[in-house]
Write a protein that holds these residues in place. Structure first.
Motif, PDB file in Angstrom:
ATOM      1  N   THR A  67      15.568  79.724 126.641  1.00 62.93           N
ATOM      2  CA  THR A  67      15.038  78.373 126.797  1.00 62.93           C
ATOM      3  C   THR A  67      14.880  78.005 128.271  1.00 62.93           C
ATOM      4  O   THR A  67      13.830  77.506 128.684  1.00 62.93           O
ATOM      5  CB  THR A  67      15.969  77.360 126.099  1.00 62.93           C
ATOM      6  OG1 THR A  67      16.056  77.687 124.723  1.00 62.93           O
ATOM      7  CG2 THR A  67      15.470  75.942 126.275  1.00 62.93           C
ATOM      8  N   ILE A  68      15.911  78.241 129.052  1.00 60.13           N
ATOM      9  CA  ILE A  68      15.859  77.888 130.472  1.00 60.13           C
ATOM     10  C   ILE A  68      14.775  78.693 131.189  1.00 60.13           C
ATOM     11  O   ILE A  68      13.965  78.143 131.935  1.00 60.13           O
ATOM     12  CB  ILE A  68      17.231  78.115 131.137  1.00 60.13           C
ATOM     13  CG1 ILE A  68      18.241  77.115 130.608  1.00 60.13           C
ATOM     14  CG2 ILE A  68      17.119  78.016 132.660  1.00 60.13           C
ATOM     15  CD1 ILE A  68      19.668  77.422 130.996  1.00 60.13           C
ATOM     16  N   THR A  83       9.425  66.843 134.900  1.00 63.09           N
ATOM     17  CA  THR A  83       9.973  65.507 135.098  1.00 63.09           C
ATOM     18  C   THR A  83      11.477  65.588 135.337  1.00 63.09           C
ATOM     19  O   THR A  83      12.134  66.577 134.970  1.00 63.09           O
ATOM     20  CB  THR A  83       9.708  64.626 133.866  1.00 63.09           C
ATOM     21  OG1 THR A  83      10.398  65.196 132.738  1.00 63.09           O
ATOM     22  CG2 THR A  83       8.212  64.530 133.570  1.00 63.09           C
ATOM     23  N   ALA A  85      13.819  63.934 133.865  1.00 62.96           N
ATOM     24  CA  ALA A  85      14.541  63.990 132.589  1.00 62.96           C
ATOM     25  C   ALA A  85      14.527  65.403 132.010  1.00 62.96           C
ATOM     26  O   ALA A  85      15.545  65.881 131.496  1.00 62.96           O
ATOM     27  CB  ALA A  85      13.924  63.006 131.594  1.00 62.96           C
ATOM     28  N   ARG A  86      13.394  66.055 132.110  1.00 59.69           N
ATOM     29  CA  ARG A  86      13.293  67.422 131.585  1.00 59.69           C
ATOM     30  C   ARG A  86      14.208  68.373 132.365  1.00 59.69           C
ATOM     31  O   ARG A  86      14.894  69.216 131.781  1.00 59.69           O
ATOM     32  CB  ARG A  86      11.849  67.892 131.671  1.00 59.69           C
ATOM     33  CG  ARG A  86      11.616  69.207 131.010  1.00 59.69           C
ATOM     34  CD  ARG A  86      10.154  69.522 130.922  1.00 59.69           C
ATOM     35  NE  ARG A  86      10.027  70.745 130.154  1.00 59.69           N
ATOM     36  CZ  ARG A  86       8.925  71.399 129.970  1.00 59.69           C
ATOM     37  NH1 ARG A  86       7.808  70.931 130.465  1.00 59.69           N
ATOM     38  NH2 ARG A  86       8.897  72.502 129.277  1.00 59.69           N
ATOM     39  N   VAL A  88      16.923  67.592 134.013  1.00 63.13           N
ATOM     40  CA  VAL A  88      18.313  67.270 133.662  1.00 63.13           C
ATOM     41  C   VAL A  88      18.686  67.934 132.343  1.00 63.13           C
ATOM     42  O   VAL A  88      19.775  68.518 132.212  1.00 63.13           O
ATOM     43  CB  VAL A  88      18.533  65.741 133.605  1.00 63.13           C
ATOM     44  CG1 VAL A  88      19.856  65.395 132.935  1.00 63.13           C
ATOM     45  CG2 VAL A  88      18.478  65.147 134.997  1.00 63.13           C
ATOM     46  N   CYS A  89      17.801  67.865 131.372  1.00 63.09           N
ATOM     47  CA  CYS A  89      18.081  68.491 130.072  1.00 63.09           C
ATOM     48  C   CYS A  89      18.224  70.007 130.201  1.00 63.09           C
ATOM     49  O   CYS A  89      19.107  70.609 129.576  1.00 63.09           O
ATOM     50  CB  CYS A  89      16.989  68.132 129.071  1.00 63.09           C
ATOM     51  SG  CYS A  89      17.021  66.399 128.582  1.00 63.09           S
ATOM     52  N   ILE A  90      17.382  70.620 131.014  1.00 63.23           N
ATOM     53  CA  ILE A  90      17.506  72.056 131.263  1.00 63.23           C
ATOM     54  C   ILE A  90      18.846  72.350 131.929  1.00 63.23           C
ATOM     55  O   ILE A  90      19.534  73.323 131.595  1.00 63.23           O
ATOM     56  CB  ILE A  90      16.318  72.574 132.092  1.00 63.23           C
ATOM     57  CG1 ILE A  90      15.026  72.499 131.262  1.00 63.23           C
ATOM     58  CG2 ILE A  90      16.567  73.997 132.591  1.00 63.23           C
ATOM     59  CD1 ILE A  90      13.756  72.729 132.061  1.00 63.23           C
ATOM     60  N   LEU A  92      21.566  70.670 131.520  1.00 62.92           N
ATOM     61  CA  LEU A  92      22.602  70.554 130.489  1.00 62.92           C
ATOM     62  C   LEU A  92      22.702  71.829 129.659  1.00 62.92           C
ATOM     63  O   LEU A  92      23.808  72.242 129.276  1.00 62.92           O
ATOM     64  CB  LEU A  92      22.327  69.344 129.596  1.00 62.92           C
ATOM     65  CG  LEU A  92      22.508  67.976 130.268  1.00 62.92           C
ATOM     66  CD1 LEU A  92      21.979  66.864 129.357  1.00 62.92           C
ATOM     67  CD2 LEU A  92      23.970  67.745 130.614  1.00 62.92           C
ATOM     68  N   ILE A  93      21.563  72.449 129.382  1.00 66.22           N
ATOM     69  CA  ILE A  93      21.595  73.731 128.660  1.00 66.22           C
ATOM     70  C   ILE A  93      22.329  74.770 129.503  1.00 66.22           C
ATOM     71  O   ILE A  93      23.170  75.515 128.996  1.00 66.22           O
ATOM     72  CB  ILE A  93      20.172  74.199 128.304  1.00 66.22           C
ATOM     73  CG1 ILE A  93      19.520  73.229 127.327  1.00 66.22           C
ATOM     74  CG2 ILE A  93      20.192  75.611 127.719  1.00 66.22           C
ATOM     75  CD1 ILE A  93      18.027  73.440 127.120  1.00 66.22           C
TER      76      ILE A  93
END
Length: 104
Positions: A67-68, A83, A85-86, A88-90, A92-93
Motif C-alpha cells: 500500500t505504501i 494531500t 491528509a493522504r 498522514v494516512c500513509i 499511519l500505515i
C-alpha cells in the motif's frame, strides 16, 4: 530472515500493483508477463515468510508495504494527489508496520 523475505514480498507486491497500470488491461504482453511474474514471486515469498511469522502479522505487513509503495509511486509516476491528509494516512500505515515488527 523471515522479515527480509516478507519485505521482498512486499516489494514485489508494489511491482505488480504498479505493473497493472502498465498492462493497460492486460493488452500489453511484456508488461502483463512481468506483472504476473511479480504476482507469483510476491505470493511465493509471502508463503515462505509464513513458515516463521504469524499469519495476521505477515499479511498486514505485506499489504502495508504494498500500500505504501504503491501510493508513493502513484504520486511520483502518475500524478496521484499528495494531500496532507493522504500523506498522514500513509504515515499511519507505516507506523502500524513498524509497530507490528517491534511487537513481533
Amino acid at each position: 530472515m523471515a522479515w527480509w523475505v516478507l519485505f521482498a514480498a512486499g516489494l514485489f507486491e508494489i511491482g505488480w500493483a504498479v505493473g497493472l497500470k502498465y498492462t493497460e488491461g492486460f493488452t500489453r504482453p511484456l508488461a502483463s508477463a512481468l506483472t504476473l511474474g511479480a504476482m507469483a514471486i510476491s505470493v511465493l515469498l509471502l508463503g515462505l515468510s509464513l513458515k516463521t511469522l504469524p499469519l495476521g502479522t505477515a499479511y498486514a505487513v505485506w499489504t502495508g508495504i504494498g500500500t505504501i509503495g504503491t501510493a508513493a509511486l502513484g504520486i511520483l509516476l502518475f500524478g496521484d494527489p499528495a494531500t496532507a491528509a493522504r500523506l498522514v494516512c500513509i504515515g499511519l500505515i507505516l507506523a502500524g508496520i513498524v509497530g507490528l515488527k517491534l511487537i513481533g
